[in-house]
Design a protein around this motif. Structure first.
Motif, PDB file in Angstrom:
ATOM      1  N   ALA A 113       9.992  -0.238   3.112  1.00  0.00           N
ATOM      2  CA  ALA A 113       9.413   1.033   2.691  1.00  0.00           C
ATOM      3  C   ALA A 113      10.279   1.604   1.583  1.00  0.00           C
ATOM      4  O   ALA A 113      11.483   1.792   1.762  1.00  0.00           O
ATOM      5  N   ILE A 117       4.739   0.711   0.934  1.00  0.00           N
ATOM      6  CA  ILE A 117       5.090  -0.334   1.905  1.00  0.00           C
ATOM      7  C   ILE A 117       4.850  -1.695   1.263  1.00  0.00           C
ATOM      8  O   ILE A 117       3.767  -1.945   0.718  1.00  0.00           O
ATOM      9  N   ASP A 162       1.555   5.149   1.318  1.00  0.00           N
ATOM     10  CA  ASP A 162       1.223   5.986   2.463  1.00  0.00           C
ATOM     11  C   ASP A 162       2.223   7.143   2.523  1.00  0.00           C
ATOM     12  O   ASP A 162       3.417   6.922   2.749  1.00  0.00           O
ATOM     13  N   TRP A 180       5.424   6.990   0.535  1.00  0.00           N
ATOM     14  CA  TRP A 180       6.124   5.708   0.676  1.00  0.00           C
ATOM     15  C   TRP A 180       5.257   4.599   0.105  1.00  0.00           C
ATOM     16  O   TRP A 180       4.039   4.663   0.155  1.00  0.00           O
ATOM     17  N   TRP A 190       0.852  -1.182   0.000  1.00  0.00           N
ATOM     18  CA  TRP A 190       0.000   0.000   0.000  1.00  0.00           C
ATOM     19  C   TRP A 190       0.889   1.233   0.000  1.00  0.00           C
ATOM     20  O   TRP A 190       2.080   1.146   0.310  1.00  0.00           O
TER      21      TRP A 190
END
Lengths: 300, 231
Positions: free
Chosen positions: A268, A247, A242, A245, A240
């Motif tokens: 990350a 991940i 975020d 970043w 995902w």
């Protein structure tokens, strides 16, 4: 009009039988194609099937020549109709015993049996019947009404092209290419202009600019991946984005023997980075216990 | 650790994001690792290796390799069609008449056109699985690839939502998936830009086959270098 159709039928039929016959009789492919036809199945021998195919080619060529001659007798038309009926019977047999085999109809390499083959044979049968009814030579009829004759021949050619064994290569692909050229590339929206030009800024802006596959590729060539690869066991479990970043979550096992315990390995990576834009990726690695979520070790 | 324990995936992700960003930063590209394999002439690049072997979708086609870590037992491999699903065990009928039982745990990665979960696996799907053989005869899967296909094809047609592909004598419809389908042009890394695909190109296609209609959900379309240059 019907007289014109009857008069022109021998010409069109000769145009179908002539090339097909020549291909079978003189074509180099006949010998290696024959064993794969349903005919070989019928005659139980590939060599014999090749002989029969060549003989059939000679018959078709003779018929084409006879059809082009002045219509003294309805015999050539009747013979062509018989040939068409024979084709239909043979195709029905082939469909029953060897549906995957080639029919060998148009002397082209392995075209599997489709409805097109049946339609072609039916066209030969119908054309033969109509040609047998011709009262005047085709050149006389064509000279009398040249425009109508031309339209008829063109229409017949279009139908026969559509029924040819491999329409895809012959006309569908060029047509599709033409459509792309005229209407533009249907997927043009997937590439913004910067990315298409290989511009370093092309990857920024839209979050979808760098697909996960590119991020995984970048990760798998990084030193961070090597430092953690002893622990990682699974392929990518989840990912995902975020705050810039991306991940990437993997499962793994930390420790060996009795001390082994399941862990999550998290990486990350900059969501906008790929191998095309970054030479030395900075990747954050952490390994946490799969049960408690407590960090397990520091990789450095 | 309460956020980690809650079942809410958003909370869990938030927790994991924080954990990931607290991790050590490692800079640089590693040297080439073992387990690299190339996918035909259109090599898809170097692939990292875990303790059990490579981990991206191409790894499904790799022969099982010797683990790098001597503590890890030999990895085993299973392939075939899923005939039944009993809770977390998949009954698999192999292509060569063999039969295997694959156990899926919550640490198993499941690939079905994208990283997904075991709930997406259906009876009738094909699979490749890699993992460790357990004493009870099952294979504890580390990674499962469902319906994965990797084939060489020619692009015969391009539409907004699908590509028409020819593979030998077969016509295949390739479904384009937003956010998932990527293209790689030559050695460049995968990109979401599909606008440089052209009709007539040869392509190495990685995707997930749909048993229901025989089409393929396209994951990656790799075309040769130099392709897609606009003239």
């Amino acid at each position: 009009m019907s007289a014109l159709v009857c008069a022109l039928a021998p010409l069109v039929l000769a145009g179908v039988l002539g090339p097909a016959g020549a291909g079978k009789l003189f074509g180099r492919g006949t010998a290696w194609q024959a064993p794969r036809t349903a005919l070989a199945r019928l005659l139980r021998d590939g060599g014999r099937a090749a002989l029969v195919l060549r003989a059939l080619g000679a018959v078709e060529l003779l018929l084409a020549a006879a059809l082009l001659a002045p219509p003294a007798t309805p015999l050539p038309g009747a013979a062509a109709a018989l040939l068409g009926a024979g084709f239909l019977g043979y195709l029905g047999y082939a469909r029953a015993v060897a549906p995957g085999s080639s029919c060998g109809c148009t002397a082209r390499q392995d075209a599997p049996l489709t409805w097109r083959a049946f339609a072609r044979a039916a066209a030969v049968l119908a054309g033969g019947v109509v040609a047998a009814l011709a009262q005047q030579p085709w050149w006389t009829a064509a000279a009398r009404r040249p425009a109508a004759a031309l339209c008829l021949v063109l229409a017949a050619a279009a139908v026969l092209t559509a029924l040819s064994a491999d329409p895809d290569r012959r006309w569908r692909m060029p047509l599709r290419r033409l459509r792309l050229r005229i209407a533009g590339h249907p997927l043009a929206a997937t590439g913004n202009r910067l990315a298409a030009a290989g511009h370093p800024l092309g990857a920024t802006g839209t979050p979808a600019a760098v697909p996960v596959a590119a991020t995984v590729e970048l990760l798998e060539r990084s030193r961070a991946w090597q430092s953690a690869s002893r622990v990682v066991r699974s392929a990518l479990l989840d990912h995902w984005d975020d705050g810039g970043w991306r991940i990437l979550q993997f499962a793994g096992v930390h420790g060996g023997g009795t001390a082994a315990r399941p862990v999550l390995v998290l990486f990350a990576v900059d969501a906008a980075a790929s191998l095309d834009t970054v030479r030395e990726p900075a990747v954050r690695v952490s390994v946490i216990d799969a049960d408690s979520g407590a960090p397990v070790m520091a990789t450095a | 650790m309460s956020a980690y324990r809650t079942g809410d995936p958003l909370d869990r992700r938030r927790f994991l994001t924080a954990a990931a960003l607290r991790g050590a930063t490692v800079i640089g590209t590693g040297a080439l690792t073992t387990g690299a394999l190339s996918a035909g002439a259109l090599g898809t690049g170097v692939i990292g290796a875990t303790a059990l072997g490579a981990v991206d979708a191409d790894a499904a086609f790799a022969a099982p390799i010797r683990p790098l870590d001597p503590a890890v037992a030999e990895s085993a491999f299973a392939e075939g069609r899923i005939t039944a699903i009993n809770q977390d065990v998949l009954e698999v009928a192999g292509s060569y008449g063999d039969h295997s039982r694959v156990r899926v745990t919550n640490a198993t990665s499941v690939w079905k056109a994208r990283a997904t979960t075991a709930t997406d696996i259906e009876t009738g799907d094909g699979l490749y699985a890699r993992g460790l053989p357990l004493p009870d005869g099952t294979l504890a899967a580390d990674a499962v690839w469902v319906n994965i296909v990797n084939l060489h094809a020619t692009i015969r047609g391009i539409e907004k939502t699908r590509l028409h592909l020819a593979h030998g004598q077969h016509e295949i419809v390739g479904n384009l998936m937003a956010q998932t389908t990527s293209a790689s042009y030559g050695d460049a890394s995968p990109t979401a830009d599909l606008s440089r695909l052209t009709i007539g190109q040869s392509a190495q296609v990685l995707g997930a086959w749909r048993p229901s209609d025989g089409s393929v959900d396209l994951v990656r379309v790799a075309v040769a270098p130099g392709a897609g240059r606009r003239r």
